[in-house]
Design an enzyme around this catalytic site. Structure first.
Site, PDB file in Angstrom:
ATOM      1  N   SER A  50      -5.738   3.158   3.779  1.00 37.26           N
ATOM      2  CA  SER A  50      -6.369   2.878   2.484  1.00 37.26           C
ATOM      3  C   SER A  50      -7.880   3.083   2.618  1.00 37.26           C
ATOM      4  O   SER A  50      -8.411   3.219   3.727  1.00 37.26           O
ATOM      5  CB  SER A  50      -6.079   1.434   2.063  1.00 37.26           C
ATOM      6  OG  SER A  50      -6.786   0.547   2.922  1.00 37.26           O
ATOM      7  N   ASP A  82      -3.830   6.596   1.420  1.00 36.76           N
ATOM      8  CA  ASP A  82      -3.246   5.708   0.411  1.00 36.76           C
ATOM      9  C   ASP A  82      -4.297   5.441  -0.682  1.00 36.76           C
ATOM     10  O   ASP A  82      -5.432   5.052  -0.368  1.00 36.76           O
ATOM     11  CB  ASP A  82      -2.859   4.399   1.129  1.00 36.76           C
ATOM     12  CG  ASP A  82      -1.987   3.492   0.285  1.00 36.76           C
ATOM     13  OD1 ASP A  82      -1.290   3.992  -0.604  1.00 36.76           O
ATOM     14  OD2 ASP A  82      -1.995   2.270   0.548  1.00 36.76           O
ATOM     15  N   HIS A 209       5.203   1.894  -4.725  1.00 38.34           N
ATOM     16  CA  HIS A 209       4.142   1.084  -4.104  1.00 38.34           C
ATOM     17  C   HIS A 209       4.517  -0.387  -4.266  1.00 38.34           C
ATOM     18  O   HIS A 209       5.438  -0.731  -5.005  1.00 38.34           O
ATOM     19  CB  HIS A 209       2.802   1.349  -4.804  1.00 38.34           C
ATOM     20  CG  HIS A 209       2.170   2.633  -4.367  1.00 38.34           C
ATOM     21  ND1 HIS A 209       1.014   2.672  -3.627  1.00 38.34           N
ATOM     22  CD2 HIS A 209       2.555   3.911  -4.544  1.00 38.34           C
ATOM     23  CE1 HIS A 209       0.715   3.930  -3.382  1.00 38.34           C
ATOM     24  NE2 HIS A 209       1.628   4.710  -3.927  1.00 38.34           N
ATOM     25  N   GLY A 210       3.749  -1.243  -3.594  1.00 37.81           N
ATOM     26  CA  GLY A 210       3.948  -2.685  -3.783  1.00 37.81           C
ATOM     27  C   GLY A 210       5.357  -3.122  -3.466  1.00 37.81           C
ATOM     28  O   GLY A 210       5.951  -3.907  -4.193  1.00 37.81           O
ATOM     29  N   ALA A 211       5.898  -2.638  -2.342  1.00 37.56           N
ATOM     30  CA  ALA A 211       7.321  -2.842  -2.068  1.00 37.56           C
ATOM     31  C   ALA A 211       7.588  -3.738  -0.860  1.00 37.56           C
ATOM     32  O   ALA A 211       8.616  -3.614  -0.213  1.00 37.56           O
ATOM     33  CB  ALA A 211       8.002  -1.486  -1.901  1.00 37.56           C
ATOM     34  N   ASN A 252       6.253   1.932   0.089  1.00 42.96           N
ATOM     35  CA  ASN A 252       4.999   1.483   0.712  1.00 42.96           C
ATOM     36  C   ASN A 252       5.056   0.011   1.107  1.00 42.96           C
ATOM     37  O   ASN A 252       5.375  -0.842   0.270  1.00 42.96           O
ATOM     38  CB  ASN A 252       3.841   1.654  -0.270  1.00 42.96           C
ATOM     39  CG  ASN A 252       3.389   3.096  -0.396  1.00 42.96           C
ATOM     40  OD1 ASN A 252       4.094   4.004   0.011  1.00 42.96           O
ATOM     41  ND2 ASN A 252       2.221   3.292  -0.962  1.00 42.96           N
TER      42      ASN A 252
HETATM   43  P1  13P Z   1       2.635  -4.297  -0.577  1.00 46.17           P
HETATM   44  O1  13P Z   1       1.432  -5.099  -0.909  1.00 46.17           O
HETATM   45  O2  13P Z   1       3.821  -4.747  -1.398  1.00 46.17           O
HETATM   46  O3  13P Z   1       2.942  -4.279   0.869  1.00 46.17           O
HETATM   47  O4  13P Z   1       2.353  -2.776  -1.041  1.00 46.17           O
HETATM   48  C1  13P Z   1       1.587  -1.915  -0.233  1.00 46.17           C
HETATM   49  C2  13P Z   1       1.228  -0.642  -0.927  1.00 46.17           C
HETATM   50  O5  13P Z   1       1.729  -0.301  -1.981  1.00 46.17           O
HETATM   51  C3  13P Z   1       0.230   0.206  -0.279  1.00 46.17           C
HETATM   52  O6  13P Z   1      -0.104   1.312  -1.057  1.00 46.17           O
HETATM   53  O1  G3H Z   2      -2.296  -0.761  -1.839  1.00 41.87           O
HETATM   54  C1  G3H Z   2      -3.018  -1.416  -1.117  1.00 41.87           C
HETATM   55  C2  G3H Z   2      -2.719  -1.591   0.325  1.00 41.87           C
HETATM   56  O2  G3H Z   2      -2.005  -2.778   0.556  1.00 41.87           O
HETATM   57  C3  G3H Z   2      -3.994  -1.532   1.117  1.00 41.87           C
HETATM   58  O3  G3H Z   2      -4.732  -2.686   0.995  1.00 41.87           O
HETATM   59  O4  G3H Z   2      -6.988  -1.928   0.286  1.00 41.87           O
HETATM   60  O5  G3H Z   2      -6.670  -4.152   1.408  1.00 41.87           O
HETATM   61  O6  G3H Z   2      -6.441  -2.035   2.709  1.00 41.87           O
HETATM   62  P1  G3H Z   2      -6.316  -2.691   1.372  1.00 41.87           P
HETATM   63 ZN    ZN Z   3      -0.137   1.006  -3.143  1.00 43.56          ZN
END
Ligand code: 13P
Ligand code: G3H
Ligand code: ZN
Length: 307
Positions: A50, A82, A209-211, A252
């Site tokens: 990220s 990401d 995402h967000g999984a 993700n």
């Molecule tokens: P989580 O916060 O559910 O692990 O999602 C991570 C993500 O989507 C990173 O792009």
């Molecule tokens: O989608 C977000 C990821 O969980 C990355 O998180 O921006 O804190 O590194 P971060």
């Molecule tokens: Zn994400």
């Protein structure tokens, strides 16, 4: 084995009814834990960085660690940006060894999202790199943008978006969200939207995402050893497994790794208050990353044995 793009892994995942885990990396222990899990289960992997990870570790450190990991394994591994938020950031990653980038222009209008995504696709494809984009908005926190409500992906928009941008995969919003507090009540996903999207985009890889699933035993462990993540709740593993058997080819996961590390370190210090050598608590933390990633590969993704 050198880093690969996601093209071949997504094709096989789509046909085989499973998904590839995209795990967020920030340091050496996390990278090693993920790679060990992939090696023990023979699973392809996506390791993703990220903007926050770039700021924390510096991209060059993460890239060199990835190169080191590749000398140790023959697994197919993709190195992914990401939530890239600009053409310049995506270009920098394309120029510096990433095999896949995400341009996340989902907070712009449809036309602006298309224009930025198309610009990234043209540059990336010229350099042999694949691109993920996003349509719809997830609730929760996304790179400092906070939203309370889901803006579900509109299936009527996906064909035009993909054909005008030439993008290689598409992240959609069907009810998942970033972080460890995803649902206040019942956890639900809009499988009707996923089905409709995949009808409009046959054989096209979809991304969730967000999984993270936020396994409750980790919430309880953190609580037991003095932390407080009460109310944390993720996407149930069986819903993710169902999505992976459909058009979802990339899932993700970041928060579950964070929870595994934190639970391990809290437990370690509760049991060994005298320890102060970081290796003493980072070694079990790395093992906790490995166990969590293996759990995901086997219970959620179904990518074990597919490398
Ligand atoms: P989580 O916060 O559910 O692990 O999602 C991570 C993500 O989507 C990173 O792009
Ligand atoms: O989608 C977000 C990821 O969980 C990355 O998180 O921006 O804190 O590194 P971060
Ligand atoms: Zn994400």
């Amino acid at each position: 084995m050198p880093l690969v793009t996601t093209t071949e892994m997504f094709k096989k995942a789509y046909e085989g009814g499973y998904a590839i885990g995209a795990f967020n990396i920030n340091n050496m222990e996390v990278i090693q834990g993920i790679i060990e899990a992939g090696a023990e289960t023979r699973s392809p992997l996506i390791l993703q960085v990220s903007k926050g990870a770039r700021d924390y570790a510096k991209t060059i450190y993460l890239r060199k660690l990835m190169e080191a990991a590749c000398t140790e394994t023959d697994l197919p591994i993709a190195f992914h940006l990401d939530h890239g938020d600009s053409f310049e950031l995506c270009k920098d990653c394309v120029d510096n060894g990433f095999t896949s980038v995400m341009i996340d222009a989902s907070h712009y209008s449809f036309e602006e999202n298309i224009a930025i995504t198309k610009q990234v696709v043209e540059y990336a494809h010229d350099h042999g790199v694949v691109v993920e984009a996003e349509l719809g908005k997830l609730a929760g926190i996304e790179e400092h943008v906070v939203s309370d409500t889901h803006q579900f992906t509109d299936p009527d928009e996906v064909e035009e978006f993909v054909s005008r941008t030439g993008v290689d995969s598409l992240a959609i919003a069907i009810g998942t969200s970033h972080g460890a507090y995803k649902f206040k009540g019942k956890a639900e996903l809009r499988f009707d939207i996923l089905e409709e999207v995949s009808k409009r985009l046959p054989n096209f890889p979809i991304v969730l995402h967000g999984a993270s699933s936020v396994p409750q035993e980790f919430v309880e462990l953190i609580d037991k050893y003095g932390g407080n993540v009460k109310g944390a709740q993720g996407v149930p593993e069986d819903l993710l497994r169902k999505a992976a058997s459909m058009a979802v080819c990339k899932i993700n996961i970041d928060s579950d790794i964070r929870l595994a590390i934190t639970a391990s370190i809290r437990k370690h210090f509760a049991e060994h208050p005298e320890h102060f050598d970081p290796r003493q608590y980072l070694k079990p933390a790395r093992a906790a990353v490995k166990d969590m990633v293996k759990r995901k590969i086997i219970n959620v993704l179904g990518s074990d044995g597919k490398a």
